[in-house]
Design a protein around this motif. Structure first.
Motif, PDB file in Angstrom:
ATOM      1  N   TYR A  42       1.276  -1.672   0.040  1.00 22.54           N
ATOM      2  CA  TYR A  42       0.024   0.077  -0.312  1.00 22.54           C
ATOM      3  C   TYR A  42       0.901   1.367  -0.143  1.00 22.54           C
ATOM      4  O   TYR A  42       0.612   2.221  -1.110  1.00 22.54           O
ATOM      5  CB  TYR A  42      -0.529  -0.039   1.249  1.00 22.54           C
ATOM      6  CG  TYR A  42      -1.477   1.426   1.248  1.00 22.54           C
ATOM      7  CD1 TYR A  42      -2.711   1.855   0.365  1.00 22.54           C
ATOM      8  CD2 TYR A  42      -1.430   2.071   2.584  1.00 22.54           C
ATOM      9  CE1 TYR A  42      -2.638   3.135   0.345  1.00 22.54           C
ATOM     10  CE2 TYR A  42      -2.241   2.797   2.535  1.00 22.54           C
ATOM     11  CZ  TYR A  42      -3.071   3.895   1.313  1.00 22.54           C
ATOM     12  OH  TYR A  42      -4.149   4.518   2.174  1.00 22.54           O
TER      13      TYR A  42
ATOM     14  N   ASN B 291      -2.899   3.656  -7.333  1.00 21.71           N
ATOM     15  CA  ASN B 291      -3.565   3.541  -7.009  1.00 21.71           C
ATOM     16  C   ASN B 291      -4.235   2.450  -7.718  1.00 21.71           C
ATOM     17  O   ASN B 291      -5.775   2.302  -7.688  1.00 21.71           O
ATOM     18  CB  ASN B 291      -5.345   4.633  -6.238  1.00 21.71           C
ATOM     19  CG  ASN B 291      -5.613   3.266  -4.665  1.00 21.71           C
ATOM     20  OD1 ASN B 291      -4.734   2.701  -4.017  1.00 21.71           O
ATOM     21  ND2 ASN B 291      -6.083   4.876  -4.154  1.00 21.71           N
ATOM     22  N   ASN B 292      -3.466   1.384  -8.137  1.00 19.60           N
ATOM     23  CA  ASN B 292      -4.376   0.153  -8.795  1.00 19.60           C
ATOM     24  C   ASN B 292      -4.417  -1.135  -8.291  1.00 19.60           C
ATOM     25  O   ASN B 292      -4.105  -1.610  -8.528  1.00 19.60           O
ATOM     26  CB  ASN B 292      -3.842   0.056  -9.959  1.00 19.60           C
ATOM     27  CG  ASN B 292      -2.261   0.086  -9.892  1.00 19.60           C
ATOM     28  OD1 ASN B 292      -1.875  -0.291  -8.514  1.00 19.60           O
ATOM     29  ND2 ASN B 292      -1.877  -0.065 -10.884  1.00 19.60           N
ATOM     30  N   SER B 293      -4.802  -0.757  -6.704  1.00 22.78           N
ATOM     31  CA  SER B 293      -5.054  -2.566  -5.952  1.00 22.78           C
ATOM     32  C   SER B 293      -6.263  -2.379  -5.919  1.00 22.78           C
ATOM     33  O   SER B 293      -6.863  -1.838  -5.830  1.00 22.78           O
ATOM     34  CB  SER B 293      -4.107  -2.055  -5.250  1.00 22.78           C
ATOM     35  OG  SER B 293      -4.334  -0.728  -4.273  1.00 22.78           O
ATOM     36  N   SER B 294      -6.990  -3.496  -5.373  1.00 28.33           N
ATOM     37  CA  SER B 294      -8.452  -3.750  -4.830  1.00 28.33           C
ATOM     38  C   SER B 294      -7.928  -4.939  -3.983  1.00 28.33           C
ATOM     39  O   SER B 294      -7.576  -5.207  -4.011  1.00 28.33           O
ATOM     40  CB  SER B 294      -8.948  -4.428  -6.099  1.00 28.33           C
ATOM     41  OG  SER B 294      -9.046  -5.101  -6.900  1.00 28.33           O
TER      42      SER B 294
END
Lengths: 550, 163
Positions: A16, A22-25
């Motif tokens: 993080y 911000n391309n995490s989910s």
């Protein structure tokens, strides 16, 4: 465990905080099944000491680019009555880390995998059945050149909250000929080959048992202009169970051949399949129960969902059976005489499952009798089903689904009873399911079912005779549903067992959350999903189910 | 151990608000020609995609997809939406998928997920389960189950994306 959890947090935080974009989910789901139990001597329901039982699962998956980690928290306090009581307590029996880089996928931790149709390996989960034979170990998938797919794994297989003593290893290779040679046409030729082996130490003082037991399988899939042909052959080397009391042991190998041919074009589809199975139970530990199985043999019959059609369900006899099945799907055109304004959908299905000649090689090994390859015993029927389903939209508001089926069910074999106890039960089942749209979003559906059965004249016991069932359901899209059903065993040979099993369900759905409250009686019986069945005890009580995904 | 566990779970929940929209995972499914297709490669040129999980043995699934099929052309004209139907039929009924969909004449893009790799990674535990993807292929809406009339709600959601 502490250390592992800590690692997860480190991973997450690092990913993080280091992320540029911000391309995490994060996603996952939650399921909670709560049930209360009352004694009901009439139907044979016995309330457990706890009075209420609860199963819950929470899955969480974190993904970022080519990296994924996930875990499942499971809670059985205590396990619902239709689950094995070996499921007990809380834990995280499922956690993994996967990353993918340039055609290589690496998984450490728990994973599910299937080779071909699953004849020598299938690890999967089915919460309804309480099946979860996830592996714990390392899994690799590699795509070295275009059209070639390699998989390999090593691990121990899960049963309840434990892992097998046996170490399971396997590799699988699949070649897509068109993709390899870059041929563009409307055909497709795919060849696959796999081997799975189990290592378990031999500490049996009496017998010299193989420590490594292997199974292999080869498969071919040809597709061309509407035709699809699939064939798979599997062989399992001898896997004697070992014994301390008997003088002999079993050294028979297992074999399976599975094939299917289908053809379809607009308006019609045909599928024909067969399989021949001899001694193919492949377990994660020798001399263990069914729960330890790591392969899967698909049941060769239609998977019914209407209650009375599935009252006497087929299940695969992995130790030996020969089965055939044929399906025709046809749509009568719109505007034709029988098709009407909207067309009519028809499905005709036939399946027949018999014993193999001489029975399973497992039982006959000591007599040195084997079942000849592809032979079957025409006099020993396990199951047969012939059914026709007609689905029709009558007008803008009314839809009807009609099914008639004739089944023969060898209860002694399929439920493991003493030979001659129940024999083969014959039944004829009819279902009429009508739904009517009252106004926008409001629909009422009435399902009427009847089953007429004939007991085996040569058997000592008779089964439960005739049944009827009526279900009515009212739904208000997109949030509400109410249903009430009554299953009535009006034709039971035992007068005192002519009982009503009434159930009422009320549900609320909002987006990806679903709440369901039900109250009623459940009969003792066989519950199956995908041909894998379990026996469920009778129960009487309240159930609350919550499922949610995020 | 309990404390760490709780913390992990809490963290996951919190992160939901911090992290961006859910994207499709890096998982392959098969098309009806036996070809492996990465689900991230599905494409509708910037128009919405409906990803629907179904099975040949599931009555409400077939009811939903047959109902939408009647109006699918209109839906496409109005919104440019593409419907992708992923079957979770396992090796028991997988071979019936093509005969069934050809007989009823669906124009959807069809994929097979026989051991539920994709379904599991998207939290699909029961079918039908519908996801709506925006122009960036991010999941913006999902729905469990089907009751008659739900297709209107789905169409509303699709329309709100193209407005």
């Amino acid at each position: 465990m502490k250390f592992k959890n800590f690692l997860y947090i480190i991973f997450l935080t690092t990913y993080y905080s280091f992320s540029q974009e911000n391309n995490s989910s994060i996603n996952g789901d939650f399921i909670n099944n709560f049930q209360s139990y009352n004694d009901d001597p009439l139907i044979g329901a016995i309330a457990p000491e706890e009075k209420v039982l609860n199963n819950a699962y929470l899955n969480v998956i974190y993904t970022k680019n080519n990296f994924s980690i996930g875990l499942r928290y499971e809670s059985y306090l205590n396990a619902l009555m239709d689950f094995d009581s070996e499921f007990q307590g809380n834990g995280i029996p499922y956690r993994y880390i996967t990353y993918t880089a340039d055609g290589l996928e690496v998984t450490a931790g728990n994973y599910y995998e299937q080779f071909g149709s699953g004849l020598i390996l299938r690890t999967y989960e089915d919460k309804g059945l309480g099946i979860d034979n996830a592996m714990d170990g390392i899994k690799l998938r590699l795509n070295p050149i275009s059209g070639v797919y390699l998989k390999s794994f090593i691990g121990r297989s899960r049963t309840y909250f434990n892992y097998s003593e046996g170490i399971i290893r396997g590799v699988d290779m699949e070649m897509d000929i068109n993709e390899m040679l870059r041929i563009e046409n409307n055909g497709s030729y795919i060849f696959g080959s796999s081997i799975v082996s189990r290592f378990q130490e031999d500490n049996n003082p009496k017998f010299n048992l193989p420590q490594n037991v292997a199974a292999f399988s080869n498969r071919l899939n040809i597709m061309h202009s509407g035709f699809n042909y699939y064939i798979e052959y599997a062989y399992k080397f001898n896997d004697p169970v070992g014994s301390f009391s008997l003088e002999s042991n079993n050294y028979a190998p297992g074999k399976a051949l599975l094939s299917n041919l289908s053809y379809s074009k607009k308006g019609i589809g045909i599928n024909i399949e067969s399989h021949w199975i001899d001694h193919m139970e492949f377990r994660s530990e020798r001399a263990k129960e069914k729960e330890f199985i790591i392969n899967y043999i698909p049941t060769i019959s239609k998977q019914h969902t209407y209650t009375l059609l599935a009252l006497y369900p087929a299940s695969t006899q992995m130790e030996g059976e020969f089965g055939v099945q044929a399906d025709i799907f046809y749509k009568l055109k719109k505007g034709s005489l029988l098709g009407g304004k909207y067309g009519t959908k028809i499905n005709i299905n036939f399946s027949k499952i018999n014993a193999i000649k001489n029975g399973t090689s497992f039982l006959n090994d000591s007599l040195n009798i084997r079942s000849p390859f592809l032979s079957y015993d025409n006099d020993k029927l396990y199951f047969t089903d012939f059914n026709i389903e007609i689905n029709k939209k009558l007008d803008k508001k009314t839809k009807i689904n009609f099914i008639v089926s004739n089944q023969k069910y060898n209860k002694d074999i399929l439920e493991g009873k003493t030979p001659g106890e129940y024999g083969t039960i014959q039944s004829t089942i009819g279902v009429v399911d009508i739904s009517y749209k009252i106004k926008k979003g409001h629909t009422i559906r009435i399902e009427s079912q009847a089953l007429r059965s004939k007991p085996d004249p040569n058997a000592t016991k008779k089964g439960d005779g005739h049944w009827v069932m009526l279900l009515s359901e009212y739904t208000i899209s997109p949030n509400w549903f109410f249903s009430i059903q009554d299953m009535y065993n009006f034709g039971n040979y035992d007068q005192t067992q002519r009982l009503h099993y009434i159930n009422a369900t009320f549900g609320y759905i909002i987006g990806s959350n679903r709440f369901e409250i039900g109250y009623g009686k459940k009969r003792a019986g066989i519950f199956c999903v995908g041909g894998v069945c379990k026996e469920v005890p009778a129960s009487n009580g309240l159930n609350i189910n919550i499922s949610s995904s995020f | 151990m309990k404390r760490y566990l709780l913390f992990t779970i809490l963290f996951f929940f919190l992160s939901q608000y911090i992290f961006s929209q859910e994207k499709l995972p890096n998982i392959s499914v098969k098309n009806l020609n036996g070809k492996k297709v990465n689900i991230q490669d599905i494409n509708n040129e910037g128009s919405p995609i409906v990803l629907n999980f179904w099975a040949t043995w599931c009555k409400p699934c077939k009811l939903e997809l047959n109902t939408i099929a009647e109006d699918y052309e209109d839906w496409q004209d109005e919104t440019g939406v593409k419907i992708i139907a992923v079957s979770i039929d396992d090796s028991r009924s997988m071979s019936k998928v093509a005969p069934y969909i050809n007989s009823v004449g669906w124009d959807y893009e069809i994929y097979l997920d026989p051991n539920r790799d994709l379904a599991r990674s998207l939290g699909v535990s029961t079918v039908p389960h519908t996801f709506l993807l925006n122009e960036k292929k991010e999941i913006v809406w999902e729905h469990r189950g089907y009751i008659p009339g739900d297709e209107h709600k789905l169409l509303e959601k699709i329309e709100s994306l193209v407005k």
